[in-house]
Design an enzyme around this catalytic site. Structure first.
Site, PDB file in Angstrom:
ATOM      1  CD  GLU B 278      30.621  57.832   1.972  1.00  0.00           C
ATOM      2  OE1 GLU B 278      29.634  58.587   2.165  1.00  0.00           O
ATOM      3  OE2 GLU B 278      30.548  56.810   1.290  1.00  0.00           O
ATOM      4  CD  GLU B 281      33.714  55.782   7.048  1.00  0.00           C
ATOM      5  OE1 GLU B 281      32.851  56.589   6.606  1.00  0.00           O
ATOM      6  OE2 GLU B 281      33.425  54.645   7.437  1.00  0.00           O
ATOM      7  CB  CYS B 304      24.091  58.484   0.193  1.00  0.00           C
ATOM      8  SG  CYS B 304      25.765  59.037   0.241  1.00  0.00           S
ATOM      9  CB  SER B 324      30.561  55.086   4.603  1.00  0.00           C
ATOM     10  OG  SER B 324      30.628  56.326   5.280  1.00  0.00           O
ATOM     11  CE  LYS B 363      17.875  59.652   1.436  1.00  0.00           C
ATOM     12  NZ  LYS B 363      19.139  59.606   2.189  1.00  0.00           N
ATOM     13  CD  GLU B 366      18.545  58.002   5.783  1.00  0.00           C
ATOM     14  OE1 GLU B 366      18.007  58.879   5.078  1.00  0.00           O
ATOM     15  OE2 GLU B 366      19.717  57.660   5.648  1.00  0.00           O
ATOM     16  CD  GLU B 371      19.541  53.680  13.820  1.00  0.00           C
ATOM     17  OE1 GLU B 371      18.612  53.318  14.578  1.00  0.00           O
ATOM     18  OE2 GLU B 371      19.783  53.100  12.748  1.00  0.00           O
ATOM     19  CB  CYS B 520      18.645  60.080  -5.955  1.00  0.00           C
ATOM     20  SG  CYS B 520      19.865  59.447  -4.813  1.00  0.00           S
TER      21      CYS B 520
END
Lengths: 175, 590
Positions: B278, B281, B304, B324, B363, B366, B371, B520
């Site tokens: 990242e 990037e 994230c 990102s 999560k 996710e 994908e 988190c």
């Protein structure tokens, strides 16, 4: 999403027409605070009820979540998600009406119409709902049919009142 | 200041604080069910009633401010009887089965009923209609247990600005839920789980993966590997009565081994990897903008936090190019575990079962995004919340307090302190700056103990500017550039940051967004109930973990160098592109 939606008057309007009519209302209220309830009221009056696409559109346009708008629609008995009959019969079950026999009037009404609270007769003439005080406690028990107030209603007279409106609705159709 | 008495004890408290807050200062506990720190008190539950001299009725202490001379009784016979009545009425509707409830022993209704000494319920009546909503990957709702306190409504609408939950219908038929009678999948929900984190009863909980994990551990055909998110080690102890902010990293690793995980790795490792990808990037985007003078999406937003990602996909799809492209550390881990590590141990991707332990319910969403299958199988097979891991440890009869400390396994268990601080708001930004600044200038980040003070702490939106000087030749175009960054946590705050950017009130290069308040460490899967005091303690613990490590910067992690040397080759390279980066989906807003 159905392409056409039946309006309270028994006619049909396409979703596109509905959307256009709604746009004008939304344009008027959009920037005003507290717009949600007036917009819902206007939409309800326009379409006779609040079809789901209309509720979703109002939510989107007023930048509110669908769940929030649904919460408001579900909270007020004035709002309906389903098509209503030409005449909305509301039986008052406020305290005064209740103690003077409102519940018996309601039972008689259910029997005469053959429907339960929140339902509409198959011929779309009547819908039945309950009210919580129309502010006419001295006239208890009271029912309202659309904007008409009927006072000191006796269960036995329910049929006569309904006949009045049934006749009216037939006239409307003939016109 | 107001001079008041509470239970005949005089004390002076600040003006206009609530009776509840004043009682807390006086060391008097008043039970609450609907109250939530930091949000408007709505006085819905009535369990916090107290007697105020001169007032005709009992008052809800959460929503009545103190006034000078006020005489308050929190423990009179009248108060006790009123609270008992309120509780019995709640219990008469509550369709709960304490013994089989997910929240048994972690239920505020159960606890307060016990504290009030309720031995029977005098009222018999209809129970709340039960409906089990399992329509989403992360969250389970059970209306029958709902006591309509509306905490979830407050966090969903005000803190997170998502608006999935709202009171529907009225009176006894009131349901706290999505529009009309739809399930959660029928409306926009980012799966952050803050509703589950504040629900005082078992009405909103996570989708449990516990059985899925037990089954995998018993399956001889599966090699089960576990990763633990940075925030878990600072909170898991709370499931076993440890003080908030107790670091239990070593005991957690021991417990995981005793549960049967053959290999215990650390999400911190891929947090370090995220920083390399990242950070590269970001520098690439800056190069495109400043040196090549070509259009490129800036600011870059961190990626994230899966609740934030889903929030952008639904509400701000026009900002997708700004996200990102890096997968979250959880997903980078899954993709690498089933390729790089699988090759090392001679296994096929489908023979490996990856379990994550996360402070998060999003999560779970996710992990099942279509994908996230770049290894050739679903990259992460099961996601346990911190609470679920706590339950598994209890189910296995492990005496957590008595466990010795153990260490993570090598390669994907080695991490720097920069990986640890992914756990809290400001941490990803700080970790990125530690690396990016050093790449660009060749010198360490010029802050005491490498902590970027302006972006630390629980302020909702934090900003910092950093002027870059003394650049190495390769990055000389950044000489004298003032890097502008912002950090926010809680999606309501994220919305404010976006507004600042889109209205031109602020301009940033890099923005860190974490879905949950505090980051988190305050996630929807953490031990509950989390307040700011606990958030601060957990953050303190995370910084301690970071400072105690010899490695403080992601790019210094030798195992990160190893994984590039052996497998990935270069940051943003072809392998990285395939395994560590992802795409996003425009979603409808409902």
């Amino acid at each position: 999403m159905p392409e056409t939606t039946t309006c309270a008057c028994g006619g049909t309007v396409t979703e596109e027409q509905m959307s256009k009519q709604l746009d004008a209302v939304l344009a008027e209220y959009k920037s005003k605070p507290g717009a949600l309830i007036p917009v819902l009221q206007t939409a309800q009056t326009m379409f006779g009820y609040l079809p789901d696409p209309v509720v979703r559109k109002i939510a989107r346009e007023l930048d509110k979540s669908y769940s929030e708008v649904a919460g408001v629609v579900g909270f007020y008995s004035f709002f309906s998600r389903y098509p209503r009959g030409a005449y909305l019969v509301r039986v008052c079950l406020g305290t005064a009406c209740y103690v003077r026999g409102g519940n018996e009037v309601l039972s008689a009404m259910k029997k005469a119409l053959g429907i339960d609270i929140g339902q509409t007769t198959p011929d779309r003439v009547f819908s039945l709902d309950i009210g919580r005080c129309f502010g006419a406690c001295g006239l208890a028990p009271v029912i309202m049919v659309n904007q008409d107030v009927h006072q000191r209603v006796k269960p036995a007279k329910v049929g006569d009142i309904l006949a009045l409106y049934r006749a009216k609705s037939k006239e409307e159709i003939h016109k | 200041m107001a001079a008041i008495t509470i239970n005949n004890t005089p004390l002076t408290v600040p003006d206009n604080i609530s009776i509840l807050a004043a009682a807390k200062l006086a060391g008097v506990r008043i039970p609450t069910l609907c109250f939530l720190e930091g949000l408007d008190a709505i006085g819905a539950c009535r369990i916090c009633v107290v007697e105020v001299e001169g007032a005709k009725n009992l008052v809800a202490s959460c929503s009545v401010p103190v006034t000078d001379g006020m005489k308050i009784k929190t423990n009179s016979g009248r108060v006790r009887e009123a609270r008992r009545t309120v509780m019995e009425l709640l219990l008469s509707e509550h369709d709960g089965d304490c013994q089989t409830c997910e929240r048994n022993e972690d239920c505020e209704l159960q606890k307060i009923a016990s504290d009030l000494g309720i031995k029977s319920v005098r009222y018999e009546g209809q129970k709340t209609a039960a409906h089990l909503d399992t329509s989403t990957p992360g969250i389970v709702r059970n209306n029958g247990k709902c006591i309509k306190c509306r905490r979830c409504v407050a966090v969903c609408n005000i803190t997170q600005r998502v608006g999935a939950l709202f009171p529907q219908a009225r009176g006894f038929k009131t349901v706290i839920g999505p529009a009309f009678d739809s399930d959660l999948a029928g409306v926009t929900c980012v799966q952050c789980g803050q509703c589950a984190a504040v629900c005082p009863v078992g009405a909103i909980v996570e989708q449990s993966h516990v059985q899925r994990v037990w089954d995998a551990l018993e399956n001889p055909k599966k090699t089960v590997v576990v990763q633990t998110a940075p925030a878990v080690r600072a909170a898991l102890g709370e499931c076993f009565g440890f003080e908030p902010g107790t670091l239990v990293t070593g005991k957690m690793v021991s417990a995981l081994r005793r549960l049967g995980f053959a290999t215990v790795f650390d999400t911190n490792f891929t947090a370090d990897l995220t920083i390399i990808e990242e950070g590269t990037e970001l520098l690439t985007r800056l190069k495109t903008a400043i040196l090549d003078k070509e259009p490129v999406a800036l600011p870059q937003f961190t990626s994230c936090s899966p609740g934030w990602i889903k929030f952008v996909e639904h509400f701000y799809p026009e900002l997708i190019p700004n996200l990102s492209t890096c997968k979250s550390p959880q997903q980078m881990f899954g993709a690498l575990a089933k390729t790089y590590w699988a090759q090392k141990v001679g296994k096929k991707p489908e023979e490996i079962f990856v379990v994550s332990v996360m402070p998060c319910t999003a999560k779970k969403f996710e992990a099942q995004r279509p994908e996230m299958n770049d290894s050739g199988a679903q990259d992460v097979d099961a996601v346990l919340t911190t609470r679920e891991l706590g339950r598994m440890i209890k189910q296995a009869g492990i005496d957590f307090a008595a466990l010795p400390d153990d260490n993570f396994d090598r390669v994907m268990g080695v991490s720097s302190g920069a990986g640890d601080i992914f756990a809290n708001t400001g941490g990803v930004m700080e970790a990125a700056l530690r690396t990016a600044y050093e790449i660009v200038t060749g010198r360490p980040l010029p802050f005491d103990k490498l902590h970027v003070e302006p972006i630390a702490g629980l302020e909702g939106i934090k900003e910092a500017q950093l002027t870059i000087t003394g650049t190495v030749p390769e990055w000389s175009f950044l000489e004298n550039v003032t890097l502008s960054v912002a950090v926010s946590h809680g999606l309501g705050n994220a919305e404010k940051v976006i507004e600042r950017i889109t209205t031109g009130k602020a301009s940033y290069h890099f923005v860190e967004i974490m879905t949950c308040p505090g980051g988190c460490i305050g996630g929807g899967g953490q031990p509950r109930l989390t307040d700011d005091a606990k958030r601060k303690q957990r953050i303190k613990a995370i910084y301690k973990e970071d400072e105690n490590k010899k490695l403080r910067k992601s790019h210094d992690n030798p195992k990160i160098k190893q994984v590039y040397g052996e497998f990935l080759k270069i940051p943003l390279g072809e392998k990285s592109h395939h395994l560590l980066h992802t795409t996003y989906t425009v979603r409808e807003r409902v």
